[in-house]
Scaffold this active site. Structure first.
Site, short mmCIF file in Angstrom:
data_model
loop_
_atom_site.label_atom_id
_atom_site.label_comp_id
_atom_site.label_asym_id
_atom_site.label_seq_id
_atom_site.Cartn_x
_atom_site.Cartn_y
_atom_site.Cartn_z
N SER A 76 0.84 -1.20 0.00
CA SER A 76 0.00 0.00 0.00
C SER A 76 0.87 1.24 0.00
CB SER A 76 -0.86 -0.01 1.27
OG SER A 76 -1.43 1.26 1.48
N TYR A 107 -1.94 -1.29 10.89
CA TYR A 107 -2.18 -1.78 9.52
C TYR A 107 -0.98 -1.45 8.63
CZ TYR A 107 -3.80 -1.72 4.70
OH TYR A 107 -3.89 -1.91 3.34
N LYS A 167 2.15 -3.82 6.52
CA LYS A 167 2.62 -3.74 5.12
C LYS A 167 4.13 -3.53 5.08
CE LYS A 167 -1.44 -4.23 3.23
NZ LYS A 167 -1.81 -5.57 2.76
P1 NAD Z 1 -11.02 -7.15 1.03
O1 NAD Z 1 -11.27 -7.16 2.50
O2 NAD Z 1 -12.18 -6.93 0.12
O3 NAD Z 1 -10.28 -8.50 0.59
C1 NAD Z 1 -9.39 -9.20 1.45
C2 NAD Z 1 -9.87 -10.65 1.50
O4 NAD Z 1 -8.99 -11.40 2.33
C3 NAD Z 1 -11.27 -10.81 2.07
O5 NAD Z 1 -12.06 -11.55 1.14
C4 NAD Z 1 -11.07 -11.58 3.38
O6 NAD Z 1 -12.16 -12.45 3.63
C5 NAD Z 1 -9.78 -12.31 3.11
N1 NAD Z 1 -8.96 -12.65 4.28
C6 NAD Z 1 -8.54 -11.82 5.28
N2 NAD Z 1 -7.77 -12.49 6.15
C7 NAD Z 1 -7.69 -13.78 5.71
C8 NAD Z 1 -7.02 -14.95 6.18
N3 NAD Z 1 -6.31 -14.95 7.31
N4 NAD Z 1 -7.16 -16.10 5.48
C9 NAD Z 1 -7.90 -16.13 4.33
N5 NAD Z 1 -8.54 -15.06 3.85
C10 NAD Z 1 -8.44 -13.89 4.52
O7 NAD Z 1 -9.88 -6.04 0.75
P2 NAD Z 1 -9.33 -5.47 -0.62
O8 NAD Z 1 -9.71 -4.04 -0.68
O9 NAD Z 1 -9.65 -6.37 -1.74
O10 NAD Z 1 -7.76 -5.52 -0.30
C11 NAD Z 1 -6.95 -6.59 -0.73
C12 NAD Z 1 -5.53 -6.34 -0.26
O11 NAD Z 1 -5.08 -5.09 -0.79
C13 NAD Z 1 -5.39 -6.24 1.26
O12 NAD Z 1 -4.18 -6.86 1.63
C14 NAD Z 1 -5.31 -4.75 1.50
O13 NAD Z 1 -4.58 -4.43 2.66
C15 NAD Z 1 -4.58 -4.28 0.26
N6 NAD Z 1 -4.83 -2.86 -0.05
C16 NAD Z 1 -6.12 -2.42 -0.24
C17 NAD Z 1 -6.36 -1.07 -0.50
C18 NAD Z 1 -7.77 -0.56 -0.67
O14 NAD Z 1 -7.96 0.65 -0.65
N7 NAD Z 1 -8.77 -1.40 -0.89
C19 NAD Z 1 -5.29 -0.17 -0.60
C20 NAD Z 1 -3.99 -0.65 -0.43
C21 NAD Z 1 -3.78 -2.01 -0.16
N1 UFG Z 2 -12.60 11.69 2.94
C1 UFG Z 2 -13.60 12.60 3.24
N2 UFG Z 2 -14.78 12.11 3.70
C2 UFG Z 2 -15.03 10.78 3.87
C3 UFG Z 2 -13.99 9.86 3.58
C4 UFG Z 2 -12.78 10.35 3.12
O1 UFG Z 2 -13.41 13.80 3.09
O2 UFG Z 2 -16.12 10.41 4.30
C5 UFG Z 2 -11.33 12.20 2.40
C6 UFG Z 2 -10.10 11.85 3.22
O3 UFG Z 2 -9.86 12.84 4.17
C7 UFG Z 2 -9.02 11.78 2.13
C8 UFG Z 2 -9.77 11.26 0.91
O4 UFG Z 2 -11.13 11.54 1.15
O5 UFG Z 2 -8.53 13.06 1.84
C9 UFG Z 2 -9.61 9.76 0.66
O6 UFG Z 2 -9.95 9.05 1.85
P1 UFG Z 2 -10.11 7.46 1.87
O7 UFG Z 2 -10.52 7.07 3.24
O8 UFG Z 2 -10.98 7.04 0.74
O9 UFG Z 2 -8.66 6.94 1.51
P2 UFG Z 2 -7.27 7.18 2.29
O10 UFG Z 2 -6.32 7.76 1.29
O11 UFG Z 2 -7.44 7.90 3.56
O12 UFG Z 2 -6.90 5.69 2.70
C10 UFG Z 2 -6.39 4.79 1.74
C11 UFG Z 2 -6.71 3.33 2.12
C12 UFG Z 2 -5.98 2.95 3.39
C13 UFG Z 2 -4.53 3.28 3.30
C14 UFG Z 2 -4.36 4.74 2.94
C15 UFG Z 2 -2.93 5.18 2.80
O13 UFG Z 2 -8.09 3.16 2.31
O14 UFG Z 2 -6.10 1.55 3.54
O15 UFG Z 2 -5.02 4.98 1.69
O16 UFG Z 2 -2.36 4.57 1.67
F1 UFG Z 2 -3.89 3.03 4.46
#
Ligand code: NAD
Ligand code: UFG
Length: 337
Positions: free
Chosen positions: A125, A149, A153
């Site tokens: 991330s 969290y 990573k």
């Molecule tokens: P998500 O929660 O939709 O998907 C993660 C999946 O992993 C889920 O289906 C959950 O059931 C499964 N899971 C969790 N722990 C497990 C375990 N111990 N064994 C088996 N399955 C397990 O999340 P996502 O948004 O698809 O994110 C996927 C990956 O990308 C995560 O590692 C997350 O940290 C990373 N990531 C997501 C974002 C974002 O904004 N969505 C940003 C940066 C990184």
């Molecule tokens: N925001 C609002 N109102 C809301 C939600 C978000 O104004 O209700 C703003 C936040 O302040 C930020 C932007 O919208 O400026 C994006 O916010 P998000 O929560 O959508 O995303 P973030 O960038 O804060 O977080 C994401 C991932 C996290 C990760 C982080 C840093 O969701 O998992 O990026 O990489 F840790």
């Protein structure tokens, strides 16, 4: 082409990655414990691709079950999405996050080494850039974190570096995602957050559909063009295709590599709201509130390394991201049931 184990493959990003992999000709095996997703995602993947995905409901920390998956299937490489991802929850339940995210990854790597599978693509991330680095973020910048969290990573990237150092057959690509949003353009696959969403676009989607009454904008006094937070939003299918490109790279190279997956362009909260209004044809009511603890002013990628190394770049703009999010929201009023 090869058989890929997708951990967390019923989740938001993993399910879209399955579509990209199948489209590229790979066969896919999914393992997920369903703690944050529904098995229905697999039916949707099949509707989109016409291909069935083999599914195992198991926890990554259950090493024996994971070992059995490798024995049943000749796995060529792993895409590792499984993990817990809520920043706020990680502050309240740090041990759960360390145990699940780090414990799960260590078990997985142990099984991979024993079964002689040496290629892993990992969901990192942009959060690993911490709050000290200047934008745009480049892969060589020092990494750090501000919450458990984020530390999972940072630590998993270090574990992957160390494993690659200890065994030259290993290849690990850590993909540092910026802000994935949107949905598959069929409207069949998308994000399914539990409860009230924390992230901006899922929140806007619920306001647009009338489930919530307004969007709180967390501060308009940042040092950004319009004062609201700036992020690098990337279409989830672009992100998924970035994984398929990283897999091809990982299969040809050994060692550890970190690569940003972003568009390279930042958009403000107000810009996202305007783009969503255009996509849904409705007004999104807003309220300016105070800053959210832990937020930074701006985060966006230097996307050059992904282009150079993987031959990949994002193609969709904010309008398509919002249009696809809205289509999924309308077609799935209660999420993917
Ligand atoms: P998500 O929660 O939709 O998907 C993660 C999946 O992993 C889920 O289906 C959950 O059931 C499964 N899971 C969790 N722990 C497990 C375990 N111990 N064994 C088996 N399955 C397990 O999340 P996502 O948004 O698809 O994110 C996927 C990956 O990308 C995560 O590692 C997350 O940290 C990373 N990531 C997501 C974002 C974002 O904004 N969505 C940003 C940066 C990184
Ligand atoms: N925001 C609002 N109102 C809301 C939600 C978000 O104004 O209700 C703003 C936040 O302040 C930020 C932007 O919208 O400026 C994006 O916010 P998000 O929560 O959508 O995303 P973030 O960038 O804060 O977080 C994401 C991932 C996290 C990760 C982080 C840093 O969701 O998992 O990026 O990489 F840790």
């Amino acid at each position: 082409m090869g058989k890929i184990l997708v951990t967390g493959g019923t989740g938001f990003i993993g399910s879209h990655a399955c579509v990209s992999l199948i489209n590229a000709g790979y066969s896919v095996v999914v393992v997920d414990n369903l703690c944050n997703s529904k098995v229905e995602a697999l039916a949707r993947i099949q509707l989109i691709t016409g291909k069935q995905v083999r599914f195992y409901q198991a926890d990554l920390r259950d090493e024996e079950s994971i070992r059995q998956i490798f024995i049943d299937n000749k796995i060529d490489a792993v895409m590792h999405f499984a993990g817990l991802k809520a920043v706020g929850e990680s502050v309240e339940k740090p041990l759960q996050y360390y145990e699940n995210n780090i414990g799960g990854t260590v078990s997985l790597l142990r099984v991979m080494a024993k079964q002689k599978c040496h290629t892993i693509i990992f969901s990192s991330s942009a959060t690993v850039y911490g709050c000290q680095n200047p934008v745009p973020y480049q892969e060589e910048m020092p990494v750090s974190a501000t919450n458990p969290y984020g530390y999972t990573k940072v630590m998993i990237e270090q574990i992957l570096r160390d494993v690659c150092k200890s065994d030259p057959r290993f290849s690990a690509v850590a993909l540092r995602y910026f802000n994935p949003i949107g949905a598959h353009e069929s409207g069949l696959l998308g994000e399914n957050p539990n409860g009230i969403p924390n992230n901006l676009v899922p929140y806007i989607a619920q306001v647009a559909s009338g489930k919530l009454d307004h969007v709180n904008i967390y501060g308009n006094d940042y040092n950004t063009p319009d004062g609201t937070g700036v992020r690098d939003y990337i279409h989830v299918m672009d992100l998924a295709d970035g994984h398929t490109a990283a897999l091809a790279y990982g299969m040809e190279h050994s060692g550890f590599t970190a690569v940003n997956l972003g568009t390279g362009t930042g958009s403000s909260v107000l810009e996202v709201i305007r783009a969503y209004e255009k996509a849904c044809g409705r007004t999104i009511p807003i309220e300016i509130t105070k800053r959210r603890a832990g937020d930074i002013a701006a985060s966006y990628a230097d996307a050059a390394k992904a282009k150079e190394l993987l031959g990949w770049q994002a193609v969709s703009g904010l309008e398509k991201m919002c249009a696809d999010s809205w289509r999924f929201t309308v077609q799935n009023p209660n999420g993917m049931e």
